[in-house]
Design a protein around this motif. Structure first.
Motif, short mmCIF file in Angstrom:
data_model
loop_
_atom_site.label_atom_id
_atom_site.label_comp_id
_atom_site.label_asym_id
_atom_site.label_seq_id
_atom_site.Cartn_x
_atom_site.Cartn_y
_atom_site.Cartn_z
N SER A 21 0.80 -1.22 0.00
CA SER A 21 0.00 0.00 0.00
C SER A 21 0.84 1.28 0.00
N ASN A 22 2.11 1.17 0.30
CA ASN A 22 2.97 2.36 0.27
C ASN A 22 3.98 2.31 -0.87
N GLY A 23 3.71 1.49 -1.89
CA GLY A 23 4.58 1.41 -3.06
C GLY A 23 5.36 0.10 -3.10
N LEU A 24 5.94 -0.18 -4.27
CA LEU A 24 6.68 -1.42 -4.50
C LEU A 24 7.99 -1.09 -5.19
N ARG A 25 9.11 -1.63 -4.68
CA ARG A 25 10.42 -1.43 -5.30
C ARG A 25 10.98 -2.77 -5.76
N VAL A 26 11.65 -2.78 -6.89
CA VAL A 26 12.40 -3.92 -7.38
C VAL A 26 13.82 -3.43 -7.62
N LEU A 27 14.77 -3.93 -6.84
CA LEU A 27 16.16 -3.49 -6.93
C LEU A 27 16.93 -4.45 -7.82
N THR A 28 17.80 -3.88 -8.68
CA THR A 28 18.42 -4.70 -9.71
C THR A 28 19.94 -4.71 -9.69
N ASN A 29 20.57 -4.20 -8.65
CA ASN A 29 22.02 -4.36 -8.54
C ASN A 29 22.37 -4.85 -7.14
N ASP A 30 23.63 -5.19 -6.94
CA ASP A 30 24.01 -5.82 -5.68
C ASP A 30 24.06 -4.89 -4.48
N ILE A 31 24.00 -3.58 -4.68
CA ILE A 31 24.01 -2.65 -3.54
C ILE A 31 22.69 -1.90 -3.37
N GLY A 32 21.69 -2.27 -4.16
CA GLY A 32 20.34 -1.73 -3.97
C GLY A 32 20.16 -0.28 -4.36
N THR A 33 20.90 0.18 -5.37
CA THR A 33 20.78 1.59 -5.76
C THR A 33 20.10 1.78 -7.10
N THR A 34 19.86 0.74 -7.86
CA THR A 34 19.17 0.88 -9.14
C THR A 34 17.99 -0.09 -9.18
N GLY A 35 17.01 0.27 -10.01
CA GLY A 35 15.83 -0.57 -10.16
C GLY A 35 14.64 0.26 -10.56
N VAL A 36 13.44 -0.26 -10.23
CA VAL A 36 12.20 0.42 -10.57
C VAL A 36 11.28 0.38 -9.35
N TYR A 37 10.27 1.25 -9.36
CA TYR A 37 9.28 1.24 -8.29
C TYR A 37 7.93 1.66 -8.83
N VAL A 38 6.91 1.27 -8.11
CA VAL A 38 5.56 1.74 -8.37
C VAL A 38 5.17 2.53 -7.13
N PRO A 39 5.03 3.86 -7.26
CA PRO A 39 4.66 4.67 -6.10
C PRO A 39 3.26 4.31 -5.58
N ALA A 40 3.00 4.58 -4.32
CA ALA A 40 1.69 4.34 -3.74
C ALA A 40 0.62 5.03 -4.57
N GLY A 41 -0.46 4.34 -4.87
CA GLY A 41 -1.57 4.89 -5.63
C GLY A 41 -1.36 4.95 -7.14
N SER A 42 -0.19 4.52 -7.62
CA SER A 42 0.13 4.58 -9.04
C SER A 42 -0.05 3.21 -9.68
N GLY A 43 -0.15 3.18 -10.99
CA GLY A 43 -0.22 1.92 -11.72
C GLY A 43 0.88 1.80 -12.75
N ALA A 44 1.92 2.63 -12.63
CA ALA A 44 2.99 2.63 -13.63
C ALA A 44 4.36 2.53 -12.95
N TRP A 45 5.27 1.80 -13.58
CA TRP A 45 6.64 1.70 -13.08
C TRP A 45 7.39 3.00 -13.33
N ALA A 46 8.27 3.34 -12.42
CA ALA A 46 9.15 4.51 -12.56
C ALA A 46 10.58 4.05 -12.24
N THR A 47 11.55 4.78 -12.79
CA THR A 47 12.95 4.45 -12.50
C THR A 47 13.29 4.89 -11.09
N LEU A 48 13.98 4.02 -10.38
CA LEU A 48 14.40 4.32 -9.01
C LEU A 48 15.50 5.36 -9.03
N ARG A 49 15.36 6.37 -8.20
CA ARG A 49 16.39 7.42 -8.15
C ARG A 49 17.16 7.34 -6.87
#
Length: 160
Positions: free
Chosen positions: A132-160
């Protein structure tokens, strides 16, 4: 010859062959719960064989080769598990984790957050997340890159 044991379990019963209750209170391993174990907790019931409750309270396991932990979880599918609060693994080969996670179809995986909403699978072999507060998928070994879906959204965004 088969044996069952209740080790330090208050008001508990183990009537299945090669089964054990270790600690806890009012845990039950029914006649067909062969090779099952209740490890602590209270008011847990196992009727499936080769299954386990891992502490917790008021968990029910009817599926074979299955497990539950937490409180008020139900497992009826074989090769399935439910952990959390009020989670259900109803199909075979299912996983239900979190508060109100409901894996209702074979092969389903449901992971729910701690909000009070029950979240259910809708198809066989699907993965459902409730965050309910968003979803993150991390794609490197130190957790700094990936994508997320912000709370209330239906679209992926690039993790900053």
């Amino acid at each position: 010859m088969w044996q069952s044991a209740v080790i330090a379990g208050e008001l508990s019963s183990a009537s299945a062959r090669n089964s054990a209750i270790i600690g806890g209170a009012r845990n039950v391993l029914a006649e067909f719960a062969a090779s099952s174990i209740a490890a602590g907790g209270s008011d847990n019931t196992i009727t499936g064989s080769n299954s386990a409750t891992l502490g917790g309270a008021r968990n029910t396991i009817g599926g074979d080769f299955s497990a539950a932990g937490g409180e008020l979880n139900i497992v009826t599918g074989s090769h399935s598990f439910a952990f959390g609060y009020g989670a259900s693994a109803m199909g075979n080969n299912t996983v239900a984790m979190g508060r109100g996670a409901q894996a209702m179809h074979s092969g389903a995986i449901v992971i729910a957050d701690g909000s009070a909403t029950n979240i259910s699978s809708t198809e066989e072999n699907e993965i459902t997340f409730h965050a309910s507060n968003g979803l993150r998928v991390l794609t490197n070994d130190i957790g700094t890159t990936g994508v997320y879906v912000p709370a209330g959204s239906g679209a992926w965004a690039t993790l900053r």
